[in-house]
Design a protein around this motif. Structure first.
Motif, PDB file in Angstrom:
ATOM      1  N   GLU A  54     -31.757  27.940   9.941  1.00 59.71           N
ATOM      2  CA  GLU A  54     -31.880  28.969  10.975  1.00 59.71           C
ATOM      3  C   GLU A  54     -30.798  30.020  10.769  1.00 59.71           C
TER       4      GLU A  54
ATOM      5  N   LEU B 140     -34.922  35.337   2.863  1.00 58.04           N
ATOM      6  CA  LEU B 140     -36.270  34.789   2.921  1.00 58.04           C
ATOM      7  C   LEU B 140     -36.653  34.076   1.626  1.00 58.04           C
TER       8      LEU B 140
ATOM      9  N   GLU C 250     -36.452  28.212   8.480  1.00 63.16           N
ATOM     10  CA  GLU C 250     -37.575  28.141   9.404  1.00 63.16           C
ATOM     11  C   GLU C 250     -37.484  29.170  10.523  1.00 63.16           C
ATOM     12  N   LYS C 251     -36.272  29.675  10.802  1.00 66.53           N
ATOM     13  CA  LYS C 251     -36.114  30.627  11.898  1.00 66.53           C
ATOM     14  C   LYS C 251     -35.213  31.780  11.459  1.00 66.53           C
ATOM     15  N   LEU C 252     -35.680  33.013  11.677  1.00 71.57           N
ATOM     16  CA  LEU C 252     -34.909  34.200  11.343  1.00 71.57           C
ATOM     17  C   LEU C 252     -34.942  35.163  12.522  1.00 71.57           C
TER      18      LEU C 252
ATOM     19  N   LEU D 255     -43.231  30.487   1.906  1.00 68.29           N
ATOM     20  CA  LEU D 255     -42.201  30.599   2.938  1.00 68.29           C
ATOM     21  C   LEU D 255     -42.312  29.446   3.936  1.00 68.29           C
TER      22      LEU D 255
ATOM     23  N   LEU E  25     -40.874  29.677   6.775  1.00 68.93           N
ATOM     24  CA  LEU E  25     -40.581  30.361   8.038  1.00 68.93           C
ATOM     25  C   LEU E  25     -41.610  30.035   9.122  1.00 68.93           C
TER      26      LEU E  25
ATOM     27  N   LEU F 124     -40.052  34.119  13.581  1.00 63.01           N
ATOM     28  CA  LEU F 124     -39.491  35.404  13.163  1.00 63.01           C
ATOM     29  C   LEU F 124     -39.324  36.282  14.394  1.00 63.01           C
TER      30      LEU F 124
ATOM     31  N   LEU G  87     -45.943  30.421  10.028  1.00 67.09           N
ATOM     32  CA  LEU G  87     -45.377  31.061  11.217  1.00 67.09           C
ATOM     33  C   LEU G  87     -46.105  30.605  12.487  1.00 67.09           C
TER      34      LEU G  87
END
Length: 458
Positions: free
Chosen positions: A184, A201, A208-210, A228, A230, A233, A251
């Motif tokens: 994160e 990225l 996993e978290k931006l 990704l 992620l 976002l 996502l």
């Protein structure tokens, strides 16, 4: 009436201390293994954990092994908000505190490293050293929040901390920093470039978290890649951001500011979206095709609507069959009607929670009787929260619609308190306005709310 006497059996009564305390045998906690004690300390605020070092020699170094470093200084930030002259003094105290802890800390890897204070380039050397410390210990969750305690629109300027380019090197370029553990990353009031965001990225396989907010160097951004990891976002208050392209199959939640160009695709798991747009028939109408890739699977929708000076106009939305929570942030000036928002409620047949966060720039209260002519029964809406209620006839009109049509309603919360986005202490004038709004809410609504509905006025 005398209270009922309750007798407690002898075996449940506490024994006298003299009989159960012999020497140090009552200190059972200190007999636990170190790893369990450190786990307990991890549950405490960091300052409280550090204070345990005075208990005995057994505890002196235990707190230095906690894996989460959250440098929270809410009390100091409140002081600065109330008296800006204290800013420099409190900032120096904060920097010394962080430096002192890092000099003693031993744990590695580091699960969390959070810095939250109104700091800028003045302390860039210290901040960069903190980052080196965190990265050297393979930090998993990193947050830099240098936002001021009071919200100031457009605060990003040349005094903000700039994320150093020296960290943005791939391992092949002899970088001593390893980002493979980062899960994160949150950067608030930190100047960060597109290259930096895209570097994280594509070089943090576990990310996993931006979160990126209050920055001014981003103009175009692409968050794309089939590999990704992620899941979350969040882009907020990214001044100058013109276009965003997002394609990330994992996502689940997405927050996007108002931009000229927005392209969303490949979202099989997306269930939560937060987006900003202008309230006019063109902007909202153009938003719908953008959300077409996920609109039928959304469970939470957060809309920030910028007022264009007219009554709310929202086009007919397509059905949102899975939507359970709807949150609307709305700024109004005067007595504009809020009934346009009901089209979103009607488009969400399974909606269970509706939250309106209203900010009113000009209080125009009226004592005229409000009559609701719209009839559209809603069978699942259970909780409604109206933040920013100030007693305008349009406020009462919207609440009247909800009471008339939401047959499953269980709880109605009216919160007239100081606008949610301003974090300083309200002035005396603002507190008077809050109380006036409470009085209007009680006068306008109390008699209308059925007894089976929980009615709360904060």
């Amino acid at each position: 009436m005398a209270g009922k006497r309750v007798r407690i059996g002898r075996k449940f009564q506490p024994k006298k201390c003299a009989k159960r305390c012999k020497g140090d045998n009552n200190d059972r906690i200190s007999e636990l293994p170190d790893d369990i004690l450190v786990t307990i300390l991890h549950l405490l605020p960091m300052k409280a954990a550090a204070r345990t070092s005075i208990l005995s020699s057994r505890w002196i170094n235990l707190w230095k092994n906690i894996s989460s470093l959250d440098f929270d200084a809410e009390i100091a930030l409140v002081k600065i908000a109330d008296d800006p002259k204290l800013s420099n003094e409190e900032s120096l105290k904060y920097v010394r505190w962080v430096n002192c802890v890092l000099q003693s800390h031993k744990a590695s890897p580091l699960k969390e490293f959070r810095v939250c204070f109104d700091l800028g380039r003045t302390f860039k050397y210290a901040i960069t050293q903190w980052l080196e410390f965190a990265f050297a210990r393979n930090v998993e969750r990193l947050e830099l929040d240098f936002s001021p305690r009071t919200c100031r629109v457009g605060t990003v300027d040349d005094t903000c901390y700039v994320f150093p380019n020296k960290f943005l090197k791939r391992p092949s370029q002899s970088s001593s920093v390893n980002f493979r553990s980062l899960k994160e990353l949150s950067l608030k009031s930190v100047i960060v470039t597109r290259e930096a965001v895209e570097f994280f990225l594509h070089n943090c396989p576990l990310l996993e978290k931006l979160v990126v907010s209050y920055t001014c160097q981003l103009s175009n951004l692409e968050v794309c890649g089939s590999s990704l990891a992620l899941k979350h976002l969040e882009l907020k208050h990214c001044y100058g951001l013109k276009s965003v392209k997002v394609s990330a199959p994992n996502l689940t939640s997405l927050s996007i500011p108002k931009v000229e160009g927005l392209l969303l695709e490949n979202f099989p798991s997306l269930v939560k979206v937060s987006v900003t747009c202008i309230i006019d028939r063109y902007s909202v109408k153009n938003l719908l095709p953008t959300l077409s890739c996920c609109i039928f699977q959304l469970e939470t929708l957060i809309l920030t609507l910028d007022d264009d000076g007219e009554d709310i106009f929202l086009p007919t939305f397509p059905q949102l069959p899975k939507l359970k929570k709807l949150v609307i942030y709305y700024w109004v000036d005067g007595e504009q009607s809020l009934m346009g928002l009901t089209s979103l409620i009607r488009a969400s047949p399974n909606l269970q929670e509706f939250v309106l966060r209203l900010t009113v720039w000009d209080y125009l209260r009226s004592d005229e009787e409000v009559k609701n002519s719209i009839k559209f029964p809603h069978e699942h809406l259970k909780v409604v929260m109206f933040c920013g209620y100030c007693g305008r006839s349009s406020d009462a009109e919207l609440v009247g619609y909800i009471l008339d049509n939401c047959v499953a309603l269980e709880k109605l919360v009216i919160d007239p308190r100081y606008p949610f986005f301003l974090r300083g202490t309200p002035s005396d004038t603002e507190l008077v306005e809050e109380q006036t709004s409470r009085d209007y809410a009680k006068q306008q609504l109390e008699a209308q709310v059925p007894q089976h509905i929980e009615f709360v006025i904060h």
